[in-house]
Write an enzyme that holds these catalytic residues in place. Sequence first.
Site, PDB file in Angstrom:
ATOM      1  N   GLY A 293       0.813  -1.204   0.000  1.00 33.98           N
ATOM      2  CA  GLY A 293       0.000   0.000   0.000  1.00 33.98           C
ATOM      3  C   GLY A 293       0.849   1.256   0.000  1.00 33.98           C
ATOM      4  O   GLY A 293       0.565   2.223  -0.724  1.00 33.98           O
ATOM      5  N   ASP A 339       5.392  -9.572   7.305  1.00 33.27           N
ATOM      6  CA  ASP A 339       4.724 -10.733   6.706  1.00 33.27           C
ATOM      7  C   ASP A 339       5.518 -11.367   5.578  1.00 33.27           C
ATOM      8  O   ASP A 339       5.201 -12.469   5.153  1.00 33.27           O
ATOM      9  CB  ASP A 339       3.350 -10.317   6.161  1.00 33.27           C
ATOM     10  CG  ASP A 339       2.380  -9.936   7.272  1.00 33.27           C
ATOM     11  OD1 ASP A 339       2.560 -10.424   8.394  1.00 33.27           O
ATOM     12  OD2 ASP A 339       1.467  -9.135   7.009  1.00 33.27           O
ATOM     13  N   ARG A 374       0.696 -31.284  26.791  1.00 30.63           N
ATOM     14  CA  ARG A 374      -0.419 -30.517  26.248  1.00 30.63           C
ATOM     15  C   ARG A 374      -0.265 -30.259  24.754  1.00 30.63           C
ATOM     16  O   ARG A 374       0.803 -30.449  24.183  1.00 30.63           O
ATOM     17  CB  ARG A 374      -0.535 -29.161  26.970  1.00 30.63           C
ATOM     18  CG  ARG A 374      -1.128 -29.246  28.350  1.00 30.63           C
ATOM     19  CD  ARG A 374      -1.152 -27.869  28.989  1.00 30.63           C
ATOM     20  NE  ARG A 374      -1.800 -27.924  30.301  1.00 30.63           N
ATOM     21  CZ  ARG A 374      -1.573 -27.071  31.286  1.00 30.63           C
ATOM     22  NH1 ARG A 374      -0.691 -26.083  31.119  1.00 30.63           N
ATOM     23  NH2 ARG A 374      -2.212 -27.177  32.425  1.00 30.63           N
ATOM     24  N   ILE A 704      30.819 -21.301  12.291  1.00 28.21           N
ATOM     25  CA  ILE A 704      30.569 -19.877  12.490  1.00 28.21           C
ATOM     26  C   ILE A 704      31.568 -19.022  11.722  1.00 28.21           C
ATOM     27  O   ILE A 704      31.314 -17.841  11.481  1.00 28.21           O
ATOM     28  CB  ILE A 704      30.579 -19.510  13.984  1.00 28.21           C
ATOM     29  CG1 ILE A 704      31.977 -19.641  14.583  1.00 28.21           C
ATOM     30  CG2 ILE A 704      29.573 -20.353  14.756  1.00 28.21           C
ATOM     31  CD1 ILE A 704      32.088 -19.110  16.003  1.00 28.21           C
ATOM     32  N   SER A 705      32.691 -19.601  11.312  1.00 25.35           N
ATOM     33  CA  SER A 705      33.720 -18.838  10.608  1.00 25.35           C
ATOM     34  C   SER A 705      33.335 -18.532   9.167  1.00 25.35           C
ATOM     35  O   SER A 705      33.895 -17.620   8.559  1.00 25.35           O
ATOM     36  CB  SER A 705      35.049 -19.595  10.629  1.00 25.35           C
ATOM     37  OG  SER A 705      35.494 -19.802  11.951  1.00 25.35           O
ATOM     38  N   GLY A 750      38.958 -17.347  12.880  1.00 17.45           N
ATOM     39  CA  GLY A 750      40.201 -17.831  12.298  1.00 17.45           C
ATOM     40  C   GLY A 750      40.767 -16.813  11.327  1.00 17.45           C
ATOM     41  O   GLY A 750      40.792 -15.623  11.603  1.00 17.45           O
ATOM     42  N   ARG A 834      38.491  -0.381  27.082  1.00 14.35           N
ATOM     43  CA  ARG A 834      38.385  -1.680  27.740  1.00 14.35           C
ATOM     44  C   ARG A 834      38.412  -2.782  26.678  1.00 14.35           C
ATOM     45  O   ARG A 834      38.152  -2.540  25.498  1.00 14.35           O
ATOM     46  CB  ARG A 834      37.082  -1.781  28.536  1.00 14.35           C
ATOM     47  CG  ARG A 834      36.994  -0.851  29.729  1.00 14.35           C
ATOM     48  CD  ARG A 834      37.865  -1.362  30.876  1.00 14.35           C
ATOM     49  NE  ARG A 834      37.612  -0.617  32.106  1.00 14.35           N
ATOM     50  CZ  ARG A 834      38.177   0.530  32.430  1.00 14.35           C
ATOM     51  NH1 ARG A 834      39.029   1.090  31.575  1.00 14.35           N
ATOM     52  NH2 ARG A 834      37.905   1.131  33.565  1.00 14.35           N
TER      53      ARG A 834
END
Length: 938
Positions: A293, A339, A374, A704-705, A750, A834
Amino acid sequence: MSLLEGLSHIVLTAKTFEEYDQCIKFYGSFGFQTVSQNTNTTPTEGLVNYLHLFGKPPIQNITLKIVLSPDATKKSPFLEEKDWRLEHALMNSVSSNIAGVEENLKSLNFSFQKYTYPGSDLSNSSQDELIHTEIYTHDPLNNLIVFTNKPVPFSKTIYTTSPKVTNSSDSFIQKSDDPTLPSLKSNKKRIGFLTSGGDAPGMNAAVRSIVRVATSRGCEAYAIFEGYEGLVTGGDMIKKFGWADVRGYLAIGGTLIGTARCSSFRQRSGRLSAALNLVKNGIDALIVCGGDGTLTGADILRQEWPGLVKELIDNGKLTTEEAAPYETLNIVGLVGSIDNDMTSTDITIGAVTSLHRICEAVDCISSTAASHSRAFVIEVMGRHCGWLALMAAISNDADFVFIPERPPSENWESEMCKIIKKHRLLGKRKTIIIVAEGAIDRKLEPIKSSYIKDILTGIGLDTRVTTLGHIQRGGRPCAYDRNLATIQGVEAVNAILQATPETPSPMIGLRGNKITCQPLMKAVELTHQVEVAISKKDFRRATDLRDPEFAEDYAAYVATTFVDNKDMLVPEHQRLRIGILHIGAPAGGMNPATRTAVRFALNRGHTPVAIYNGFSGLLEENVNELSWIDVDGWSSKGGSELGTNRSEPDFDMGMVAYQMQKQRFDALLFIGGFEAYHSLIKLYKAREKYPAFCIPMICIPATISNNVPGTDFSLGTDTSLNAIVDNCDALKQSASASRRRVFVVELHGGQCGYLTALSGLATGATSSYIPEEGISLKTLQNDVNHLRRRYKEDKKGNSSGRLILRNECVSDTYTTEVIANIFKTEGKGLYDSRTCILGHIQQGGAPSPVDRIRATRLAVKCLYFIEQYAFPSMSTEQTMQPKVYTNTKESASVIGVEGEKPVDDLLKDTDFKNRKSKKAWWIHLKDLVELLSKWEDP
């Protein structure tokens, strides 16, 4: 001819041999070559022909699989009097010889529609290059295909690898211009932007991106508050935004510039006021973010623009001189919708975050459902689109799902109860039903959650109904939506700068892993056709109009959820023993992939065998056949339920071969990182010596690398990115609370900087240090100077925290501690510094929805791959060889988002020393981290 953008493997099914043969000849005339065919069948069915188009980089290769099947249904061609641009095309083909395409179609006596548009770069193009041409035609099976002489019709700027890296067909996100370059003075624009319709997480990230990219390119950015209401009202509702105005936007959900319904904009008088406000503020381009829209309203404004300006002049509200610079209004659309209901794009801004909210809620509900045995009926958003419901069902191991595009069978009540009873008999303690709010039956009557509850109660289940409601819209955007919105915001500004008065309003979308720029109204028209198809009960058409993988995802859900599906069984002599093992470090998605592979294999009649603890477990004969219930709940489990380590098979190759033969494995499925990939290579190379390895073997990259060649994304990367983003948001909050503080954060990866670069983009980091670029004293000095300058300019008592992300292997000299100390010392009291080493927290907890969905898709494709290479090579004779014997290079492959690739072909793309791919499609995104964090207001 070169080509085909956004796809890598298409299956075409012919009903008759004549159609099959015509299809091969048709595509052959455009340069496709037969690379493989199966002729050991009857002339009436079972024939398969693989045609391949060898594209030149950056254009990717494409494969067509043409199958002869008497059960196929031939499509009807679109009527010639219709505008075929408004219809859904099977593929878009790019050709440098568009005139040759036209001549070929004429010689073949194929009808077509041809459209031409002026090009956008008037300064650097020849006359021939100024014409953008599109040719629409049908193939012999009546699939609509498009030939064009421009890869991206309405924008030259698309993302690609950095000039430092060889461009390749593996890169779906491509670019031709450097986004950090300012625009030419003559191209300076005032760009207005607004968000409208329902809010969606990621809208603020898009706003931030638009403002900062526009500013960096010499333009001015104007926020229009409260959507079209602000455009009509004007005054204080339109405000110029600078660099600092969008600080902190990235991590905030919803839309900070507001959204509202605006009935007045639907009237011409309202649009007349909007035009006046745009001209009075000097705005000559508009970027809108919202649903269909919102985008329709924007295009109407553009179409009416000349008439509106003339009327304002006639009414005396504008002088001719005032109106002269504003003869045209360029508009670009971004799709913000939870959506995911817009066609012509795989995903919309906000949809993935909404799916996160749903999965978090269902994961929580699942624990109490299991505790009390349930049933829960969970209603999710999706009035006309079932994407959220379907993906939630896949991600959460739901027992049944109701979506508008695929209504259940006529007797769905008894079918649902039968399925649930089977699940309970197998030992499942909980029942989860996912219902889209727009769910309907085949008579188009609504299916209500309360009615489903009554049915389940009737079979003795303690049932509850949970309507998630607006919780699905809220919360911080996930990493995926932050990066998607950021990248699309950049492209929106580029599209504005390259637009001409003749350029149709474009919509920025995503196909595969490539940013696209398509005609806005064509996308809107196709989206509206979904509702039309549903109203006509043409549910197949409605499903096909969704993203390309919607139908496949639904089929995968059915195949891995329903038990004893007799229609899926293969003949008994073709049933296989499939070994499944995890190799390398744990990664989110390993368990969902295993669950899908096990259940899909069982429904096909195969025997899935778990190999616990990798190859060392195989030598210890730590194997076990898995049942349907054994993998229940694995969709939401992180880590590795099979156990994993980094051992590779060459520590005792002979014993590995012996055990594989002893266990009678007909195929192997590897799930893991670079170690899994390397193990597959070693087994492939040892085939001549060990026949036990001459079986189909395929690897799903899970690390993950994201360092495995052959894919843009590995399982676990999205989960890790979200873990990093969550922690970095907390660190940034701490740094801001402490005022002048910088955190130097060390990340995994890595020798691959993917995590660091993408995390930098999603968290708004000041810098990301990656191995591909390294660190130098000059780099550190530049960042020190930047930090000092920014903290000097910050208002007193209002300094925000900042992040520096460092890959763990970027430098042996400039460690995380050393960098933090340099920043602290050189800051000379302006700011503190830090360190934070996130460590193994980056492996994440429960897999993210994106990793769950990718795992499901890839696992199903792996099983089809195994069957493809196992069935033709099977033998019933008693020999020393295994039942399955194949030593083709294609039968040992890595699977990714683009399909499977033989490991033998990937060797040249592999940097074995640094354990990663030589191709880094993502590296140009590192430039965006710098652009969006370090540029200053002019």
